[in-house]
Design a protein around this motif. Structure first.
Motif, PDB file in Angstrom:
ATOM      1  N   ARG A 180      15.456  22.071  37.680  1.00  0.00           N
ATOM      2  CA  ARG A 180      14.797  21.172  38.632  1.00  0.00           C
ATOM      3  C   ARG A 180      15.811  20.564  39.603  1.00  0.00           C
ATOM      4  O   ARG A 180      15.555  20.485  40.813  1.00  0.00           O
ATOM      5  CB  ARG A 180      14.032  20.066  37.899  1.00  0.00           C
ATOM      6  CG  ARG A 180      12.719  20.562  37.307  1.00  0.00           C
ATOM      7  CD  ARG A 180      11.861  19.426  36.790  1.00  0.00           C
ATOM      8  NE  ARG A 180      12.297  18.951  35.473  1.00  0.00           N
ATOM      9  CZ  ARG A 180      11.960  19.525  34.328  1.00  0.00           C
ATOM     10  NH1 ARG A 180      11.181  20.581  34.320  1.00  0.00           N
ATOM     11  NH2 ARG A 180      12.393  19.036  33.177  1.00  0.00           N
ATOM     12  N   ASP A 181      16.971  20.168  39.084  1.00  0.00           N
ATOM     13  CA  ASP A 181      18.023  19.612  39.941  1.00  0.00           C
ATOM     14  C   ASP A 181      18.525  20.659  40.934  1.00  0.00           C
ATOM     15  O   ASP A 181      18.744  20.360  42.115  1.00  0.00           O
ATOM     16  CB  ASP A 181      19.193  19.099  39.101  1.00  0.00           C
ATOM     17  CG  ASP A 181      18.830  17.867  38.279  1.00  0.00           C
ATOM     18  OD1 ASP A 181      17.776  17.249  38.538  1.00  0.00           O
ATOM     19  OD2 ASP A 181      19.605  17.538  37.349  1.00  0.00           O
TER      20      ASP A 181
ATOM     21  N   GLU B  91      16.044  21.268  43.797  1.00  0.00           N
ATOM     22  CA  GLU B  91      16.139  20.180  44.781  1.00  0.00           C
ATOM     23  C   GLU B  91      17.350  20.379  45.697  1.00  0.00           C
ATOM     24  O   GLU B  91      17.245  20.266  46.917  1.00  0.00           O
ATOM     25  CB  GLU B  91      16.249  18.855  44.026  1.00  0.00           C
ATOM     26  CG  GLU B  91      16.148  17.637  44.904  1.00  0.00           C
ATOM     27  CD  GLU B  91      16.253  16.358  44.092  1.00  0.00           C
ATOM     28  OE1 GLU B  91      16.929  15.432  44.573  1.00  0.00           O
ATOM     29  OE2 GLU B  91      15.683  16.283  42.979  1.00  0.00           O
TER      30      GLU B  91
ATOM     31  N   LYS C  66      17.371  21.304  49.773  1.00  0.00           N
ATOM     32  CA  LYS C  66      18.064  20.445  50.742  1.00  0.00           C
ATOM     33  C   LYS C  66      19.031  21.260  51.594  1.00  0.00           C
ATOM     34  O   LYS C  66      19.241  20.967  52.764  1.00  0.00           O
ATOM     35  CB  LYS C  66      18.846  19.341  50.022  1.00  0.00           C
ATOM     36  CG  LYS C  66      17.989  18.196  49.557  1.00  0.00           C
ATOM     37  CD  LYS C  66      18.858  17.130  48.906  1.00  0.00           C
ATOM     38  CE  LYS C  66      18.016  16.024  48.309  1.00  0.00           C
ATOM     39  NZ  LYS C  66      18.818  15.087  47.520  1.00  0.00           N
TER      40      LYS C  66
END
Length: 93
Positions: free
Chosen positions: A65-66, A69, A73
């Protein structure tokens, strides 16, 4: 036989099935998961129970999940999609 390795056995069986079915993404995610489990067992010189295996699954899911993200970005959509596919595999446990 105790329930200590039921989840690990299921993951191992799923990995073999993914290998036979030539499911590249699923196979990669499961190999990573089993490697993390084995590393923890070697470090602690013990056999992990289902709760400990699930903790590793949770940790790897959080990492995915990190990463998703961060990749989004940075505009790296293809890498985010790869991580999403691995996360979907991990979420089955």
């Amino acid at each position: 036989m105790s329930t200590a390795t039921d989840l690990k056995s299921r993951i191992d069986a799923d990995m073999k099935a993914a290998m036979r079915a030539r499911e590249k993404v699923r196979l990669g995610a499961l190999r990573l998961l089993l490697a993390a489990i084995k590393q923890k067992e070697v470090d602690e010189r013990t056999t992990l129970d289902d709760a400990q295996v699930l903790a590793i699954v949770e940790k790897l899911s959080k990492q995915r999940r990190d990463s998703i993200e961060q990749f989004e970005k940075a505009g790296r959509i293809e890498l985010a999609e790869q991580e999403r596919a691995e996360l979907a595999v991990l979420d089955t446990y």
